[in-house]
Design a protein around this motif. Structure first.
Motif, PDB file in Angstrom:
ATOM      1  N   VAL A  94       0.842  -1.208   0.000  1.00 14.00           N
ATOM      2  CA  VAL A  94       0.000   0.000   0.000  1.00 14.00           C
ATOM      3  C   VAL A  94       0.875   1.255   0.000  1.00 14.00           C
ATOM      4  O   VAL A  94       2.028   1.211   0.440  1.00 14.00           O
ATOM      5  N   PRO A  95       0.348   2.377  -0.487  1.00 16.54           N
ATOM      6  CA  PRO A  95       1.150   3.615  -0.485  1.00 16.54           C
ATOM      7  C   PRO A  95       1.243   4.241   0.914  1.00 16.54           C
ATOM      8  O   PRO A  95       0.343   4.071   1.734  1.00 16.54           O
ATOM      9  N   ILE A  96       2.338   4.946   1.144  1.00 18.06           N
ATOM     10  CA  ILE A  96       2.541   5.654   2.423  1.00 18.06           C
ATOM     11  C   ILE A  96       2.764   7.124   2.088  1.00 18.06           C
ATOM     12  O   ILE A  96       3.632   7.449   1.266  1.00 18.06           O
ATOM     13  N   ASP A  97       1.979   7.974   2.714  1.00 17.64           N
ATOM     14  CA  ASP A  97       2.093   9.397   2.449  1.00 17.64           C
ATOM     15  C   ASP A  97       2.379  10.116   3.768  1.00 17.64           C
ATOM     16  O   ASP A  97       1.505  10.203   4.632  1.00 17.64           O
ATOM     17  N   ALA A  98       3.633  10.563   3.932  1.00 16.59           N
ATOM     18  CA  ALA A  98       4.013  11.269   5.160  1.00 16.59           C
ATOM     19  C   ALA A  98       5.213  12.152   4.857  1.00 16.59           C
ATOM     20  O   ALA A  98       6.051  11.781   4.031  1.00 16.59           O
ATOM     21  N   PRO A  99       5.313  13.314   5.520  1.00 16.96           N
ATOM     22  CA  PRO A  99       6.484  14.168   5.287  1.00 16.96           C
ATOM     23  C   PRO A  99       7.739  13.564   5.923  1.00 16.96           C
ATOM     24  O   PRO A  99       7.631  12.760   6.856  1.00 16.96           O
ATOM     25  N   LEU A 100       8.896  13.948   5.411  1.00 18.90           N
ATOM     26  CA  LEU A 100      10.149  13.413   5.956  1.00 18.90           C
ATOM     27  C   LEU A 100      10.588  14.223   7.178  1.00 18.90           C
ATOM     28  O   LEU A 100      10.415  15.430   7.252  1.00 18.90           O
ATOM     29  N   GLN A 101      11.193  13.493   8.105  1.00 17.79           N
ATOM     30  CA  GLN A 101      11.667  14.091   9.360  1.00 17.79           C
ATOM     31  C   GLN A 101      13.096  14.582   9.146  1.00 17.79           C
ATOM     32  O   GLN A 101      13.898  13.892   8.494  1.00 17.79           O
ATOM     33  N   SER A 102      13.440  15.734   9.730  1.00 17.27           N
ATOM     34  CA  SER A 102      14.855  16.117   9.687  1.00 17.27           C
ATOM     35  C   SER A 102      15.586  15.297  10.745  1.00 17.27           C
ATOM     36  O   SER A 102      14.990  14.896  11.750  1.00 17.27           O
ATOM     37  N   ARG A 103      16.844  15.040  10.523  1.00 14.78           N
ATOM     38  CA  ARG A 103      17.582  14.108  11.384  1.00 14.78           C
ATOM     39  C   ARG A 103      17.622  14.592  12.838  1.00 14.78           C
ATOM     40  O   ARG A 103      18.115  15.681  13.127  1.00 14.78           O
ATOM     41  N   PRO A 104      17.102  13.763  13.777  1.00 12.57           N
ATOM     42  CA  PRO A 104      17.139  14.173  15.183  1.00 12.57           C
ATOM     43  C   PRO A 104      18.523  13.919  15.796  1.00 12.57           C
ATOM     44  O   PRO A 104      19.382  13.301  15.157  1.00 12.57           O
ATOM     45  N   ALA A 105      18.718  14.377  17.049  1.00  8.16           N
ATOM     46  CA  ALA A 105      19.986  14.131  17.744  1.00  8.16           C
ATOM     47  C   ALA A 105      20.167  12.637  17.971  1.00  8.16           C
ATOM     48  O   ALA A 105      19.189  11.902  18.119  1.00  8.16           O
ATOM     49  N   GLN A 106      21.418  12.170  17.982  1.00  8.04           N
ATOM     50  CA  GLN A 106      21.701  10.737  18.145  1.00  8.04           C
ATOM     51  C   GLN A 106      21.601  10.336  19.619  1.00  8.04           C
ATOM     52  O   GLN A 106      22.366  10.843  20.447  1.00  8.04           O
ATOM     53  N   PRO A 107      20.682   9.413  19.976  1.00  4.95           N
ATOM     54  CA  PRO A 107      20.623   8.943  21.365  1.00  4.95           C
ATOM     55  C   PRO A 107      21.718   7.887  21.591  1.00  4.95           C
ATOM     56  O   PRO A 107      22.393   7.482  20.642  1.00  4.95           O
ATOM     57  N   SER A 108      21.874   7.428  22.848  1.00  4.10           N
ATOM     58  CA  SER A 108      22.969   6.481  23.082  1.00  4.10           C
ATOM     59  C   SER A 108      22.586   5.238  23.884  1.00  4.10           C
ATOM     60  O   SER A 108      23.361   4.297  23.963  1.00  4.10           O
ATOM     61  N   GLY A 109      21.410   5.185  24.496  1.00  5.95           N
ATOM     62  CA  GLY A 109      21.070   4.046  25.353  1.00  5.95           C
ATOM     63  C   GLY A 109      20.777   2.774  24.559  1.00  5.95           C
ATOM     64  O   GLY A 109      20.458   2.818  23.377  1.00  5.95           O
ATOM     65  N   VAL A 110      20.907   1.626  25.248  1.00  4.53           N
ATOM     66  CA  VAL A 110      20.544   0.332  24.641  1.00  4.53           C
ATOM     67  C   VAL A 110      19.447  -0.281  25.504  1.00  4.53           C
ATOM     68  O   VAL A 110      19.547  -0.311  26.737  1.00  4.53           O
ATOM     69  N   ALA A 111      18.387  -0.755  24.843  1.00  6.22           N
ATOM     70  CA  ALA A 111      17.250  -1.337  25.571  1.00  6.22           C
ATOM     71  C   ALA A 111      16.941  -2.714  25.011  1.00  6.22           C
ATOM     72  O   ALA A 111      17.318  -3.047  23.881  1.00  6.22           O
ATOM     73  N   SER A 112      16.248  -3.524  25.816  1.00  7.64           N
ATOM     74  CA  SER A 112      15.755  -4.822  25.348  1.00  7.64           C
ATOM     75  C   SER A 112      14.340  -5.000  25.872  1.00  7.64           C
ATOM     76  O   SER A 112      14.007  -4.497  26.949  1.00  7.64           O
ATOM     77  N   PHE A 113      13.532  -5.709  25.134  1.00  5.76           N
ATOM     78  CA  PHE A 113      12.249  -6.112  25.700  1.00  5.76           C
ATOM     79  C   PHE A 113      12.504  -7.226  26.710  1.00  5.76           C
ATOM     80  O   PHE A 113      13.433  -8.034  26.550  1.00  5.76           O
ATOM     81  N   PHE A 114      11.675  -7.278  27.755  1.00  9.87           N
ATOM     82  CA  PHE A 114      11.880  -8.264  28.812  1.00  9.87           C
ATOM     83  C   PHE A 114      10.541  -8.676  29.405  1.00  9.87           C
ATOM     84  O   PHE A 114       9.732  -7.824  29.776  1.00  9.87           O
ATOM     85  N   SER A 115      10.312 -10.011  29.449  1.00 10.42           N
ATOM     86  CA  SER A 115       9.062 -10.508  30.038  1.00 10.42           C
ATOM     87  C   SER A 115       9.338 -11.599  31.068  1.00 10.42           C
ATOM     88  O   SER A 115       8.404 -12.166  31.615  1.00 10.42           O
ATOM     89  N   ALA A 116      10.636 -11.920  31.271  1.00  6.59           N
ATOM     90  CA  ALA A 116      11.063 -13.049  32.114  1.00  6.59           C
ATOM     91  C   ALA A 116      10.744 -14.388  31.462  1.00  6.59           C
ATOM     92  O   ALA A 116      10.743 -15.420  32.123  1.00  6.59           O
ATOM     93  N   GLY A 117      10.458 -14.397  30.151  1.00  8.53           N
ATOM     94  CA  GLY A 117      10.336 -15.647  29.403  1.00  8.53           C
ATOM     95  C   GLY A 117      11.699 -16.108  28.905  1.00  8.53           C
ATOM     96  O   GLY A 117      12.709 -15.429  29.142  1.00  8.53           O
ATOM     97  N   VAL A 118      11.726 -17.250  28.218  1.00  8.76           N
ATOM     98  CA  VAL A 118      13.002 -17.850  27.811  1.00  8.76           C
ATOM     99  C   VAL A 118      13.784 -16.912  26.883  1.00  8.76           C
ATOM    100  O   VAL A 118      14.971 -16.649  27.098  1.00  8.76           O
ATOM    101  N   ASP A 119      13.127 -16.394  25.838  1.00  5.98           N
ATOM    102  CA  ASP A 119      13.844 -15.601  24.830  1.00  5.98           C
ATOM    103  C   ASP A 119      14.397 -14.301  25.421  1.00  5.98           C
ATOM    104  O   ASP A 119      15.540 -13.926  25.171  1.00  5.98           O
ATOM    105  N   SER A 120      13.574 -13.604  26.215  1.00  7.94           N
ATOM    106  CA  SER A 120      14.030 -12.297  26.689  1.00  7.94           C
ATOM    107  C   SER A 120      15.010 -12.429  27.863  1.00  7.94           C
ATOM    108  O   SER A 120      15.946 -11.633  27.976  1.00  7.94           O
ATOM    109  N   TYR A 121      14.832 -13.453  28.701  1.00  6.27           N
ATOM    110  CA  TYR A 121      15.803 -13.653  29.801  1.00  6.27           C
ATOM    111  C   TYR A 121      17.178 -13.946  29.208  1.00  6.27           C
ATOM    112  O   TYR A 121      18.206 -13.398  29.637  1.00  6.27           O
ATOM    113  N   PHE A 122      17.183 -14.814  28.211  1.00  4.08           N
ATOM    114  CA  PHE A 122      18.423 -15.172  27.526  1.00  4.08           C
ATOM    115  C   PHE A 122      19.083 -13.911  26.956  1.00  4.08           C
ATOM    116  O   PHE A 122      20.285 -13.695  27.095  1.00  4.08           O
TER     117      PHE A 122
END
Ligand SMILES: [Zn+2]
Length: 387
Positions: A94-122
């Motif tokens: 399908v087509p996507i119609d949206a204006p382009l964003q100017s480049r924001p500042a570079q963040p630095s944190g690292v995150a993970s999803f976590f549910s205490a299940g096998v995949d996310s605990y690992f």
């Protein structure tokens, strides 16, 4: 479909971003996410483009919005639509119609999803650089299950802080809206995770989506090493992390007493009506996990599993729902033989054989004149099945 407005407001203990979506076929509704205090969500179009993409492909409606989107994500979205169309021919590019964003500042944190299940605990144990652990109420656990989520939240916060990490909790209503028309498992849960990640695009340069499958078990699915990275923006990488098998992951977790104590895999919950903070020990997923833990001699150490409920003779009642799931069981069966547990290997073979017959009958029952299979035969075969 068009996003006609985005309201980011303060609520008790946090913020809410609500997008008003108008559908081409008529009707409007709010899709919202809530983020904790101190983490106001992004007001760009990026999370919403990621979120609406599987629904747009499903409803065959283009996406239009005035919110700016990142060039990298826009290119990724085009490729995602082509990939999904190849995987599932019923979906539309399908087509996507949206204006382009100017480049924001570079963040630095690292995150993970976590549910205490096998995949996310690992994932969080192997990637200690992931300083932020994100959990969502409204994906697997219903947005209405507030009491169960409060207990879950308390436990996950405790685990995160024992590792010196920051737990971030998000709530969303998306699965109570038309968005649920996009197939959750096969298509939409990866985009939903990516959309959540991009709500925090001002904080994180990398967000890990824990892989569901090993490299040699890949198939078209909602989260996949080809599709997930296509949700990356110029400044936030979405990473599909850890193409190991479930057996390898549980083996790894078995070295960590805390992970065993807190492991939570069940989607059924205590009353069988949806995920809560317990492992029901009666569903296919609980049983499959319990077999592996038993073979590792680790089941006793898992506080959220009731070892009393584990009975080798019940393994034959597991309903193996697909050829893909047969692959998971073949791996566990091989491990059972390695561990000199022919009793478990035999029961798994019985479960797989019975399930094949049931699946064949399910297909036959859809043919005209064979409805009796559905009425008389399948209910008897499935009476004690662990599904
Ligand atoms: Zn369960």
């Amino acid at each position: 479909m068009e996003i006609i407005s985005l309201a980011v407001t303060k609520i008790e203990n946090g913020h809410r971003a609500a997008a008003r979506v108008a559908y081409a076929g008529g009707g409007e509704e709010d899709l919202w996410f809530e983020t904790p205090a101190g983490y106001p969500p992004s007001s760009s179009g990026n999370p919403w483009l990621a979120l609406l993409l599987p629904l747009a492909a499903t409803l065959r409606e283009g996406i239009s919005m005035k919110l700016p989107v990142d060039i990298e994500l826009l290119r990724g979205a085009e490729n995602l639509l082509l990939l999904w169309k190849h995987w599932y021919p019923n979906l539309a590019v399908v087509p996507i119609d949206a204006p382009l964003q100017s480049r924001p500042a570079q963040p630095s944190g690292v995150a993970s999803f976590f549910s205490a299940g096998v995949d996310s605990y690992f994932t969080v144990l192997r990637r200690p650089d992931a300083q932020y652990w994100i959990t969502v109420q409204g994906f697997d656990m219903p947005v209405t299950a507030n009491e169960a989520f409060a207990r879950h939240r308390e436990r996950l916060s405790r685990i995160a802080s024992s590792h010196g990490k920051t737990a971030i909790f998000v709530r969303t209503n998306i699965r109570q809206t038309r968005w649920k028309e996009a197939h959750w498992e096969a298509l939409a849960f990866g985009p939903a995770l990516a959309a959540t990640a991009l709500l925090f695009e001002n904080y994180f340069s990398e967000v890990l989506l824990p892989a569901s499958c090993a490299a040699d078990q890949l198939f078209p699915w909602g989260s996949h090493p080809v599709s997930d990275p296509l949700f990356s923006t110029t400044t936030t990488r979405i990473v599909h992390e850890g193409l190991y098998s479930r057996l390898d992951k549980i083996r790894f977790l078995a070295q960590y007493p805390e992970a065993l104590r807190e492991l939570h895999v069940c989607f059924r919950g205590r009353d069988g009506r949806g995920q809560d903070d317990s492992n029901c020990c009666r569903c296919e997923k609980c049983y499959r996990t319990m077999i592996t833990l038993e073979l590792l001699g680790a089941l006793e150490a898992c506080s959220l599993f009731d070892r009393e409920q584990f009975d080798v003779r019940r393994i034959r009642d597991i309903f193996v729902t697909s050829d893909i799931d047969e692959g998971f069981f073949a791996e566990i069966r091989g491990f059972a033989l390695q561990k000199n547990r022919p009793d478990i290997a035999r029961e798994i073979a019985t479960a797989v054989g019975r399930s094949r017959i049931i699946r064949r009958l399910q297909r036959l029952s859809r043919l005209r004149g064979l409805w009796r299979i559905n009425t008389y035969v399948l209910p008897r075969l499935m009476r004690n099945a662990l599904t």
